[in-house]
Design a protein around this motif. Structure first.
Motif, mmCIF file in Angstrom:
data_model
loop_
_atom_site.group_PDB
_atom_site.id
_atom_site.type_symbol
_atom_site.label_atom_id
_atom_site.label_comp_id
_atom_site.label_asym_id
_atom_site.label_seq_id
_atom_site.Cartn_x
_atom_site.Cartn_y
_atom_site.Cartn_z
ATOM 1 N N LYS A 144 3.111 -47.206 -17.196
ATOM 2 C CA LYS A 144 2.347 -46.284 -16.356
ATOM 3 C C LYS A 144 3.241 -45.316 -15.589
ATOM 4 O O LYS A 144 2.831 -44.184 -15.299
ATOM 5 C CB LYS A 144 1.466 -47.070 -15.383
ATOM 6 N N SER A 145 4.450 -45.738 -15.267
ATOM 7 C CA SER A 145 5.334 -44.867 -14.480
ATOM 8 C C SER A 145 5.825 -43.666 -15.271
ATOM 9 O O SER A 145 6.342 -42.706 -14.685
ATOM 10 C CB SER A 145 6.534 -45.664 -13.956
ATOM 11 N N GLU A 184 -1.864 -48.337 -22.048
ATOM 12 C CA GLU A 184 -1.553 -48.004 -20.653
ATOM 13 C C GLU A 184 -0.914 -46.620 -20.553
ATOM 14 O O GLU A 184 -1.266 -45.812 -19.685
ATOM 15 C CB GLU A 184 -0.626 -49.058 -20.043
ATOM 16 N N GLU A 187 -3.468 -43.798 -21.312
ATOM 17 C CA GLU A 187 -4.367 -43.529 -20.203
ATOM 18 C C GLU A 187 -3.635 -42.833 -19.060
ATOM 19 O O GLU A 187 -4.149 -41.877 -18.462
ATOM 20 C CB GLU A 187 -4.994 -44.824 -19.702
ATOM 21 N N ALA A 188 -2.431 -43.299 -18.744
ATOM 22 C CA ALA A 188 -1.689 -42.766 -17.607
ATOM 23 C C ALA A 188 -1.122 -41.381 -17.876
ATOM 24 O O ALA A 188 -1.102 -40.525 -16.979
ATOM 25 C CB ALA A 188 -0.561 -43.727 -17.222
ATOM 26 N N CYS A 189 -0.665 -41.149 -19.098
ATOM 27 C CA CYS A 189 0.045 -39.915 -19.420
ATOM 28 C C CYS A 189 -0.840 -38.866 -20.085
ATOM 29 O O CYS A 189 -0.547 -37.663 -20.015
ATOM 30 C CB CYS A 189 1.232 -40.208 -20.328
#
Length: 277
Positions: A144-145, A184, A187-189
């Motif tokens: 996610k980061s 993940e 979705e995050a990026c």
């Protein structure tokens, strides 16, 4: 060559995965042209959008006497020749902000090495070229980061970006791939997600100062990642990995590439069908 690399990376009309593949580093013109020629035939036969990969220089070596390249200008010109002669996109790594514009003259995709994925100046310089930017996830970061690295490119005016999973540090000399990371990161990026099926199997910084690997597991990592939703596959390949001047311990032999890609095409089709259920 495709006029819109973003559409190309999104798999074309049938939604197939795309492939970035080639030698770890450009060792010479003959080997690069041979790999590109053979890979183009294979990928066209299987309907896989193909991007030739080759580093013009390797900056992150374990030992000072490790092979780093044949010279920047010479290697970049070889990449440019691959691009024009075979009419295929090309990707290479950059390590410093000033390299971005130089490499962009010869390639379609600029790749940010995992150890450098937080380097703001490097990401901004890559974005400024207008080229597609592929950011490898640091071995020290959560999936996610990576959204923060992607946003640095987007906020610099370039929406052409992808992220690559290449394993997470596990102990001192091993890496693991967490399959949860693919959904993940998507979705995050909000961008294509790639699996680096060869570097994910590195066993870095062995006592000899030469990185080891587990190439017998390349198919396992690649197939599992496609099943988990990876949009693209990155693999390093060589005619004779045991003679490669960089990362030979992790490469897939060129003569084994087609059989693995055939399996991955089937896996991708099954994944896409599963989304319809």
């Amino acid at each position: 060559m495709t006029d819109n690399i973003k559409d190309y990376i999104n798999g074309g009309a049938d939604g197939n995965f795309f492939l970035l593949a080639g030698p770890c580093v450009i060792e010479g013109e003959e080997m690069a042209l041979d790999i590109a020629s053979r890979m183009k035939v294979i990928t066209e036969r299987l309907g896989i959008p193909y991007i030739f990969k080759g580093s013009y220089r390797k900056a992150n070596r374990s030992r000072i006497d490790s092979f780093t390249g044949i010279g920047d200008e010479k290697a970049l010109k070889i990449l440019g020749k691959v691009r024009s002669e075979f009419d295929i996109p090309v990707v290479t790594d950059i390590h410093l902000p000033e390299e971005a514009a130089m490499a962009a003259e010869y390639v379609d995709v600029l790749q940010i090495p995992a150890f450098l994925c937080r380097q703001t100046d490097l990401l901004v310089a890559a974005a400024a070229t207008g080229k597609f930017v592929n950011i490898k996830k640091g071995q020290f970061l959560s999936p996610k980061s990576m959204a923060y690295a992607v946003n640095k490119v987007r906020e610099s005016g370039n929406d052409n970006v992808a992220v690559t999973e290449r394993g997470t540090t596990f102990g001192y000399q091993d890496l693991i791939v967490d399959m949860r990371g693919f959904p993940e990161m998507k979705e995050a990026c909000g961008c294509p997600v790639i699996i680096d099926a060869t570097h994910s199997l590195q066993q870095p910084n062995q006592t000899s100062g030469v990185t080891g690997g587990l190439p017998e597991l390349i198919a396992t990592i690649a197939c599992s990642s496609i099943a988990a939703g990876a949009d693209g596959v990155f693999m390093e390949t060589h005619q004779n990995p045991s003679e490669a001047k960089s990362d030979g311990a992790n490469m897939l032999p060129l003569d084994k590439m087609e059989s693995l890609l055939r399996r991955l095409v089937i896996m991708r089709q099954a994944y896409l069908e599963g989304l319809k259920i």
